[in-house]
Design an enzyme around this catalytic site. Structure first.
Site, PDB file in Angstrom:
ATOM      1  N   ASN A  10     -81.492 -41.165  19.806  1.00 19.34           N
ATOM      2  CA  ASN A  10     -80.146 -40.787  20.259  1.00 19.34           C
ATOM      3  C   ASN A  10     -79.166 -41.448  19.296  1.00 19.34           C
ATOM      4  O   ASN A  10     -78.874 -42.631  19.413  1.00 19.34           O
ATOM      5  CB  ASN A  10     -79.936 -41.281  21.695  1.00 19.34           C
ATOM      6  CG  ASN A  10     -78.530 -40.993  22.197  1.00 19.34           C
ATOM      7  OD1 ASN A  10     -77.767 -40.279  21.536  1.00 19.34           O
ATOM      8  ND2 ASN A  10     -78.181 -41.553  23.343  1.00 19.34           N
ATOM      9  N   LYS A  12     -76.107 -40.967  18.937  1.00 23.66           N
ATOM     10  CA  LYS A  12     -74.757 -41.127  19.502  1.00 23.66           C
ATOM     11  C   LYS A  12     -73.714 -40.673  18.480  1.00 23.66           C
ATOM     12  O   LYS A  12     -73.951 -39.723  17.743  1.00 23.66           O
ATOM     13  CB  LYS A  12     -74.555 -42.569  19.974  1.00 23.66           C
ATOM     14  CG  LYS A  12     -75.695 -43.032  20.892  1.00 23.66           C
ATOM     15  CD  LYS A  12     -75.426 -44.301  21.629  1.00 23.66           C
ATOM     16  CE  LYS A  12     -76.648 -44.668  22.464  1.00 23.66           C
ATOM     17  NZ  LYS A  12     -76.466 -45.828  23.307  1.00 23.66           N
ATOM     18  N   HIS A  96     -76.428 -39.036  30.383  1.00 27.34           N
ATOM     19  CA  HIS A  96     -76.465 -40.359  29.742  1.00 27.34           C
ATOM     20  C   HIS A  96     -75.407 -41.259  30.372  1.00 27.34           C
ATOM     21  O   HIS A  96     -74.305 -40.817  30.691  1.00 27.34           O
ATOM     22  CB  HIS A  96     -76.216 -40.225  28.231  1.00 27.34           C
ATOM     23  CG  HIS A  96     -76.523 -41.510  27.515  1.00 27.34           C
ATOM     24  ND1 HIS A  96     -75.637 -42.559  27.495  1.00 27.34           N
ATOM     25  CD2 HIS A  96     -77.631 -41.929  26.854  1.00 27.34           C
ATOM     26  CE1 HIS A  96     -76.187 -43.569  26.831  1.00 27.34           C
ATOM     27  NE2 HIS A  96     -77.394 -43.203  26.435  1.00 27.34           N
ATOM     28  N   GLU A  98     -73.436 -43.393  29.207  1.00 28.24           N
ATOM     29  CA  GLU A  98     -72.127 -43.468  28.534  1.00 28.24           C
ATOM     30  C   GLU A  98     -71.253 -42.295  28.966  1.00 28.24           C
ATOM     31  O   GLU A  98     -70.023 -42.411  29.053  1.00 28.24           O
ATOM     32  CB  GLU A  98     -72.320 -43.497  27.008  1.00 28.24           C
ATOM     33  CG  GLU A  98     -72.776 -44.879  26.551  1.00 28.24           C
ATOM     34  CD  GLU A  98     -73.681 -44.882  25.334  1.00 28.24           C
ATOM     35  OE1 GLU A  98     -73.726 -43.882  24.594  1.00 28.24           O
ATOM     36  OE2 GLU A  98     -74.359 -45.910  25.128  1.00 28.24           O
ATOM     37  N   GLU A 168     -82.932 -45.441  32.123  1.00 28.76           N
ATOM     38  CA  GLU A 168     -82.131 -46.311  31.266  1.00 28.76           C
ATOM     39  C   GLU A 168     -81.217 -47.180  32.131  1.00 28.76           C
ATOM     40  O   GLU A 168     -80.117 -46.744  32.508  1.00 28.76           O
ATOM     41  CB  GLU A 168     -81.266 -45.467  30.322  1.00 28.76           C
ATOM     42  CG  GLU A 168     -82.065 -44.559  29.412  1.00 28.76           C
ATOM     43  CD  GLU A 168     -81.306 -44.240  28.139  1.00 28.76           C
ATOM     44  OE1 GLU A 168     -81.797 -44.580  27.067  1.00 28.76           O
ATOM     45  OE2 GLU A 168     -80.200 -43.675  28.219  1.00 28.76           O
ATOM     46  N   GLY A 174     -77.727 -50.902  24.728  1.00 28.46           N
ATOM     47  CA  GLY A 174     -76.906 -51.448  23.640  1.00 28.46           C
ATOM     48  C   GLY A 174     -76.563 -52.918  23.799  1.00 28.46           C
ATOM     49  O   GLY A 174     -75.691 -53.437  23.104  1.00 28.46           O
ATOM     50  N   SER A 212     -82.117 -50.893  24.752  1.00 30.94           N
ATOM     51  CA  SER A 212     -82.450 -51.971  23.827  1.00 30.94           C
ATOM     52  C   SER A 212     -83.937 -52.006  23.441  1.00 30.94           C
ATOM     53  O   SER A 212     -84.523 -53.081  23.289  1.00 30.94           O
ATOM     54  CB  SER A 212     -82.005 -53.329  24.393  1.00 30.94           C
ATOM     55  OG  SER A 212     -80.598 -53.357  24.532  1.00 30.94           O
TER      56      SER A 212
HETATM   57  P1  PGA Z   1     -79.947 -48.548  22.887  1.00 35.34           P
HETATM   58  O1  PGA Z   1     -79.464 -47.159  23.501  1.00 35.34           O
HETATM   59  O2  PGA Z   1     -81.374 -48.341  22.410  1.00 35.34           O
HETATM   60  O3  PGA Z   1     -79.001 -48.840  21.783  1.00 35.34           O
HETATM   61  O4  PGA Z   1     -79.888 -49.545  23.992  1.00 35.34           O
HETATM   62  C1  PGA Z   1     -80.314 -46.367  24.283  1.00 35.34           C
HETATM   63  C2  PGA Z   1     -79.584 -45.163  24.783  1.00 35.34           C
HETATM   64  O5  PGA Z   1     -78.379 -45.241  25.027  1.00 35.34           O
HETATM   65  O6  PGA Z   1     -80.174 -44.084  24.960  1.00 35.34           O
END
Ligand code: PGA
Length: 249
Positions: A10, A12, A96, A98, A168, A174, A212
């Site tokens: 992903n 982003k 997601h 976010e 998640e 993140g 992460s």
């Molecule tokens: P990350 O993001 O691996 O940076 O924690 C995962 C995601 O948002 O799908």
């Protein structure tokens, strides 16, 4: 039959086209011969056509990071399933965190998006997960239950066989903090039960972990019995890290 394992990038809002091209040119030289792992790249909308072409006949597939739930019309700034399909995209991330927490996607909107994705024969990657307050107050299973049952309501259950779930935990995305093996194992076990209760073929759905994921924790996370792969943000921007995670699946 063993479930397919997935290694999903992903990206982003991070890579521009030249970053993505550079990554994929190097990716094509990697040994990707594990038939049990499917790799999916989810770039920004503006890169979908070019990346679809770059992936060509490679074994890696293409996904989008979002879609709108109407098929066409006066929805400035949105993108439809048909437009995504035109680019060669097969997968769509939906729900997601976010988008849920920062961009206004509600459970109901996620349901409509999932419905549209299924209707238009794309494959959804449905993201679910609790925030830190919900975890600390013992609400994790209740939140997962709510997110899944609202997203999947009134959708033909057989059609949901193409769906992937990404668990998640919001507090792990993140942040560099990963959920412990027992938290992940428990959540994935609960998710499979929730899918079963909702009439979905729970044993056939691949459930991924995201939050992460790193070179250091990929192996232990991958060894958890109900974990069928990863949705990777930060570490997917570095080809060597992403490839190392792929090899640990
Ligand atoms: P990350 O993001 O691996 O940076 O924690 C995962 C995601 O948002 O799908």
């Amino acid at each position: 039959m063993p479930r397919t394992r997935y290694c999903i990038a992903n990206w982003k809002m991070n890579f521009n086209l030249s970053d993505a091209e550079e990554f994929l040119a190097a990716w094509k030289n990697k040994d990707l011969n594990n038939p049990h792992i499917k790799t999916i790249f989810c770039p920004s909308f503006t890169e979908l056509f070019a990346i679809s072409e770059l992936l060509g006949t490679s074994s890696s597939e293409l996904g989008a990071q979002n879609v709108f739930y109407e098929s066409r019309g006066a929805f400035t700034g949105e993108i439809s399933c048909a437009m995504l399909k035109e680019t060669g995209c097969q997968w769509v991330i939906v729900g997601h965190s976010e988008r849920r927490t920062r961009l206004g996607d509600t459970d109901e909107m996620i349901h409509k998006k999932l419905h549209q994705i299924i209707l238009e024969d794309l494959c959804p990657i449905l993201c679910i997960g609790e925030n830190i307050d919900e975890r600390n107050s013992g609400q994790t299973a209740t939140v997962l239950e709510r997110q899944i049952s609202i997203a999947c309501k009134h959708i033909n259950k057989e059609k949901l066989n193409t769906m992937l779930i990404a668990y998640e935990p919001v507090w792990a995305i993140g942040t560099g903090t990963t959920a412990t093996s027992s938290m992940v194992g428990e959540a994935h076990y609960d998710i499979r039960n929730i899918l079963r209760t909702n009439g979905i073929n729970a044993d056939g759905v691949s459930i991924l972990y995201g939050g992460s994921v790193s070179v250091d924790n990929a192996e232990s996370l991958s060894n958890i019995s109900d974990v069928d792969g990863f949705l990777i943000g930060g570490a997917s921007l570095d080809i060597e890290k992403f490839y190392s995670i792929y090899n640990k699946l």
